[in-house]
Design a protein around this motif. Sequence first.
Motif, PDB file in Angstrom:
ATOM      1  N   PRO A 171       6.551  -2.314  -0.441  1.00  0.00           N
ATOM      2  CA  PRO A 171       6.677  -2.301   1.015  1.00  0.00           C
ATOM      3  C   PRO A 171       7.399  -1.075   1.572  1.00  0.00           C
ATOM      4  O   PRO A 171       7.338  -0.814   2.773  1.00  0.00           O
ATOM      5  N   HIS A 172       8.064  -0.328   0.711  1.00  0.00           N
ATOM      6  CA  HIS A 172       8.848   0.819   1.166  1.00  0.00           C
ATOM      7  C   HIS A 172       8.108   2.141   1.025  1.00  0.00           C
ATOM      8  O   HIS A 172       8.675   3.204   1.285  1.00  0.00           O
ATOM      9  N   GLY A 173       6.840   2.079   0.624  1.00  0.00           N
ATOM     10  CA  GLY A 173       6.042   3.298   0.535  1.00  0.00           C
ATOM     11  C   GLY A 173       5.103   3.248  -0.651  1.00  0.00           C
ATOM     12  O   GLY A 173       5.516   2.886  -1.759  1.00  0.00           O
ATOM     13  N   ALA A 174       3.859   3.604  -0.432  1.00  0.00           N
ATOM     14  CA  ALA A 174       2.835   3.474  -1.469  1.00  0.00           C
ATOM     15  C   ALA A 174       3.131   4.318  -2.697  1.00  0.00           C
ATOM     16  O   ALA A 174       2.805   3.935  -3.825  1.00  0.00           O
ATOM     17  N   ALA A 175       3.764   5.465  -2.504  1.00  0.00           N
ATOM     18  CA  ALA A 175       4.013   6.371  -3.623  1.00  0.00           C
ATOM     19  C   ALA A 175       5.412   6.212  -4.215  1.00  0.00           C
ATOM     20  O   ALA A 175       5.733   6.876  -5.208  1.00  0.00           O
ATOM     21  N   LEU A 176       6.232   5.324  -3.642  1.00  0.00           N
ATOM     22  CA  LEU A 176       7.644   5.292  -4.020  1.00  0.00           C
ATOM     23  C   LEU A 176       7.860   4.777  -5.440  1.00  0.00           C
ATOM     24  O   LEU A 176       8.690   5.319  -6.184  1.00  0.00           O
ATOM     25  N   TYR A 177       7.103   3.750  -5.844  1.00  0.00           N
ATOM     26  CA  TYR A 177       7.306   3.222  -7.194  1.00  0.00           C
ATOM     27  C   TYR A 177       7.077   4.307  -8.241  1.00  0.00           C
ATOM     28  O   TYR A 177       7.877   4.471  -9.173  1.00  0.00           O
ATOM     29  N   ASP A 178       5.994   5.057  -8.112  1.00  0.00           N
ATOM     30  CA  ASP A 178       5.699   6.102  -9.086  1.00  0.00           C
ATOM     31  C   ASP A 178       6.812   7.150  -9.113  1.00  0.00           C
ATOM     32  O   ASP A 178       7.170   7.671 -10.181  1.00  0.00           O
ATOM     33  N   GLU A 179       7.365   7.451  -7.949  1.00  0.00           N
ATOM     34  CA  GLU A 179       8.469   8.421  -7.873  1.00  0.00           C
ATOM     35  C   GLU A 179       9.706   7.891  -8.597  1.00  0.00           C
ATOM     36  O   GLU A 179      10.335   8.614  -9.387  1.00  0.00           O
TER      37      GLU A 179
END
Length: 292
Positions: A171-179
């Motif tokens: 929920p905090h950004g589509a790319a955030l987990y990968d980052e």
Amino acid sequence: MEDEKQEAAGWFRELRDRIVGEFEALEDRHTEGPLSDRHAGRFEVTPTTRHSDDGSDAGGGLMSVMRGGRVFEKVGVNVSTVFGTLGEAAQTSMAARGVPGIETDPSFWASGISLVAHMQNPHAPAVHMNTRMFWTPGAWWFGGGSDLNPAITYDEDTAHFHEVQRTHVAPHGAALYDELKAWADEYFYIPHRKRARGVGGIFMDDRNSGDWRADFGLVQDIGRAFLPAFLPLADRRRMQPFTDADREAQLIHRGLYAEYNLVYDRGTKFGLATSHDPDAVLMSLPPLAKWV
């Protein structure tokens, strides 16, 4: 910012209480299988204190440690809120990281939760989690994450741990987990062994998007992800039979964990540099370990 500080400190304490309750409940459930004939483990809770150089109160917290349980060989869940003036080494380190104003005013406030679990059963993974808020007169930020450290790796356990974290971070950004996953892979790497400490997780530091509420929400979701990511793995593996060879592999892997925490871990260095209770800072170390 005082209200925000207290809100963050309250959340870390709430998360601590929830985790301690779930871990003790897991001890109670383990009535069959390896080591089930032991008494169910319970946390020993000890207040911790920090004093400034002049001896004045500079905060503290709670050190909660369970030793020799049915499921957990050693697990610590610590919370603290400390404040005061940074020492020269910590001040220099933060200035190098670009913390605004720290060169001229080394005042600080920090609060967080730190957890490390070392399991009885070698098939059950060790785990680490922490989240924190840090404030100086010139800036505030959040940091933390969690990572899995199995001695005996199971692909399905690794996949579950990462998927739960991905879901909570999404929920905090589509790319955030990968980052955050990539950051964990880099941070929990042991250069002198040329290998990772475990199978990764998520990690961040110096998180300040300019929106305190949004960043705090991310930290809360990282904390909320921990129990559903880890507890099913401990529950699944606690019943699994193990051999002397499995135990040997576990103890050697713990040596790797100890090396990382003593040589590289930023939280360990900060806690010792700011004169926090050394027993609380070094709570992460395993009760037994081996080196080949």
